[in-house]
Scaffold this active site. Sequence first.
Site, mmCIF file in Angstrom:
data_model
loop_
_atom_site.group_PDB
_atom_site.id
_atom_site.type_symbol
_atom_site.label_atom_id
_atom_site.label_comp_id
_atom_site.label_asym_id
_atom_site.label_seq_id
_atom_site.Cartn_x
_atom_site.Cartn_y
_atom_site.Cartn_z
ATOM 1 N N LYS A 93 4.997 -4.252 -4.696
ATOM 2 C CA LYS A 93 6.441 -3.796 -5.000
ATOM 3 C C LYS A 93 7.300 -4.043 -3.760
ATOM 4 C CE LYS A 93 10.263 -2.427 -7.009
ATOM 5 N NZ LYS A 93 10.639 -3.185 -8.031
ATOM 6 N N GLU B 221 15.130 -16.839 -12.109
ATOM 7 C CA GLU B 221 14.577 -15.632 -12.145
ATOM 8 C C GLU B 221 13.816 -15.257 -13.539
ATOM 9 O OE1 GLU B 221 14.345 -11.314 -11.406
ATOM 10 O OE2 GLU B 221 14.257 -13.074 -10.102
ATOM 11 N N HIS C 172 15.077 -36.389 -14.055
ATOM 12 C CA HIS C 172 14.463 -36.700 -12.882
ATOM 13 C C HIS C 172 13.093 -36.128 -12.730
ATOM 14 C CE1 HIS C 172 18.015 -38.577 -11.326
ATOM 15 N NE2 HIS C 172 18.855 -37.360 -11.640
ATOM 16 N N ASN D 123 -0.840 1.019 6.887
ATOM 17 C CA ASN D 123 -0.466 -0.132 6.028
ATOM 18 C C ASN D 123 -0.136 -1.024 7.223
ATOM 19 O OD1 ASN D 123 -0.396 1.354 3.910
ATOM 20 N ND2 ASN D 123 1.926 1.735 3.896
ATOM 21 N N GLY D 124 -0.337 -2.239 6.916
ATOM 22 C CA GLY D 124 -0.033 -3.350 7.865
ATOM 23 C C GLY D 124 -1.298 -4.287 8.318
ATOM 24 N N GLU E 16 5.539 -13.280 -13.448
ATOM 25 C CA GLU E 16 4.944 -12.199 -12.737
ATOM 26 C C GLU E 16 4.061 -11.288 -13.518
ATOM 27 O OE1 GLU E 16 8.102 -10.651 -9.197
ATOM 28 O OE2 GLU E 16 8.843 -10.618 -11.374
ATOM 29 N N LYS F 46 10.088 -13.911 -13.874
ATOM 30 C CA LYS F 46 9.524 -12.630 -14.569
ATOM 31 C C LYS F 46 8.558 -12.812 -15.365
ATOM 32 C CE LYS F 46 10.941 -10.109 -12.601
ATOM 33 N NZ LYS F 46 11.939 -10.520 -11.660
ATOM 34 N N CYS G 69 0.791 -1.221 -0.106
ATOM 35 C CA CYS G 69 -0.012 -0.082 -0.104
ATOM 36 C C CYS G 69 0.832 1.192 -0.046
ATOM 37 C CB CYS G 69 -0.868 0.240 1.229
ATOM 38 S SG CYS G 69 -1.775 -1.362 1.458
ATOM 39 N N ARG H 189 3.581 0.199 -5.902
ATOM 40 C CA ARG H 189 3.473 -0.770 -4.672
ATOM 41 C C ARG H 189 2.474 -1.751 -4.845
ATOM 42 N NH1 ARG H 189 6.531 1.038 -0.054
ATOM 43 N NH2 ARG H 189 4.894 0.524 1.038
#
Length: 617
Positions: A612, A483, A506, A101-102, A490, A487, A2, A27
């Site tokens: 974010k 990574e 395997h 926030n939280g 996401e 990407k 937030c 964010r």
Amino acid sequence: MCGIVGYIGNREAVPVIVDGLRRLEYRGYDSAGVAVLREDKCLDVRRASGKLRNLEEAIRTKPLSGSYGIGHTRWATHGRPTEENAHPHRDCQGQIVVVHNGIVENYLALRKQLTAEGHTFVTETDTEIIAHLIEKHLNGNLEHAVRAALKQISGVFAISVIAASDPEKIVAARSGPPVVVGLGQDEFFVASDVPALLSHTRDMIFLNDGDVAVLTPDGVHLTDFDGRTVRRAVSHILWDPIMAEKGGYKHFMLKEIFEQPRAIRDTMLGRIGLESGRVFLDEVDISEADFRSFQQVKIVACGTSWHAGLAGKFIIERLARLPVEVDYGSEFRYRDPIIQPNTLTIVISQSGETADTLAAQREAKHKGSKTLAICNVVGSMITREAAGTLMTHAGPEIGVASTKAFTSQITALVLLGMYLGQVRETLSADCSAKLVHELSQIPGKLEQVLARDDIYDDLVKNLFRAQDFLYLGRGIHYPIALEGALKLKEISYIHAEGYPAGEMKHGPNALIDENLPVVVLATRDPESEESRIHYEKTLSNIQEVKARSGVVVAVACEGDEEVAKMADYLIPIPVTRELLLPLLEMIPLQLLAYHIAVRRGCDVDQPRNLAKSVTVE
């Protein structure tokens, strides 16, 4: 997660607040709101679900005016993302507004208690509890009431509060998520993150956990939750406000991909000697004697930073001959980790406020480990709690999917690995000189890779409808495969999996058919015998994929005819040393994900359900 923005000064507050909220959109959020105190001492609130433009329309339809106020972009935790649940939240009398926030972990017990005392609640949120608690304790002095209310709350929070009965005042507090106070000329600001304030001031105070800030037209006063005065250093932020704008690019993510040569140059600046081949980390504040005494390294991080840490394991073990373990921040403290004497714990976080990584850092410190932060934000909590800090200089990263922060972290880990190798005498002067020289060439080579952006058009046309992707790499290239897969998932919402290429037999071979694109990191350092072995085995993996009709997208070094003959699609990168190849490999994987996501019509800067900075567990 937030975003909070507050302003008190001589200007109209609403434009300043809304502009700050826009700069915090990265964010992540699903509703927004703003509150100001009018000249008649009445609080005026506007809220809207969805994007910030909906709030702006609500303000245009029904304007509000005042010289101070607070605003918020919410990412739903308790309660649906509706206008009713959007912040700011009010008390029963409508005399207090709070943005938060939280998470209030004991909100159900507090709600039950307050309901019994006659309070009526109108939303599904835990934040409304805070407004009612402050009302309960308010007796003319807002900061006293805020401190009393916060002592009843369990959980993590960053809040800003205004009250009609105690005007010309914003009270902010922190216990977990970040809060930064901006110092202007006869005006003052509060926000969740630096970019919200950069167009107004670069002088900022970062609150510590347990700090309360009182902003008035006359200045800022800091106390702890008991009311005792505390002092915090003023940080001067060097980021140029223009760095936080798109600068002509279609998306922040694309801009930040193309900023990587600059970000890596800035992260190296002043830290390498081209003539001496030495690395200088004078600002780290951990002595050479301490670095020589370490017998073990633990790296703790989350998400993309964890992938950087995994690459860092290969780098540090190779250059410094120290054993390295890599942990997820979200798991570290819950397994009661064993911290041996003389352990260095490296914590990696772009924002420096990642809740899980910060908790892991505190666990490591509690068990006697020195902690070293690798971070992009000056003054953030992780840097303040570390024994030493190695700053990356990527500049503000707005896109939710990390790009330049990742490659800057890898650069910082290379510098750290070389420095450890030098002070521990495990890295020869000749090897050090060669590596420093090659590292200095990386920004130019990155520019060569970025200049080939047009090659992705053909790739995307044939791959953007795929439902699954597999990414393969060996050795230090395995974290880059992870990574790359992250990407893609996401920002395009395609399922993707990174896998060590040696493990294909395997299980993952069962997935390969003509509908599965397989992205293979098939690069090679011609001066490394280990790289030659990895390369030859990776060629065998490509043959396995082709034998099962899989579609191969290969990232390989320029002039590699072997890979070119086998791959369906080839993305060439320049040759460099084995430990530096990840810096060049990552760019094609970022661009591939970006172009696929754009072709699929996805919001690449603000992917669904993601934020974010993850400042709550």
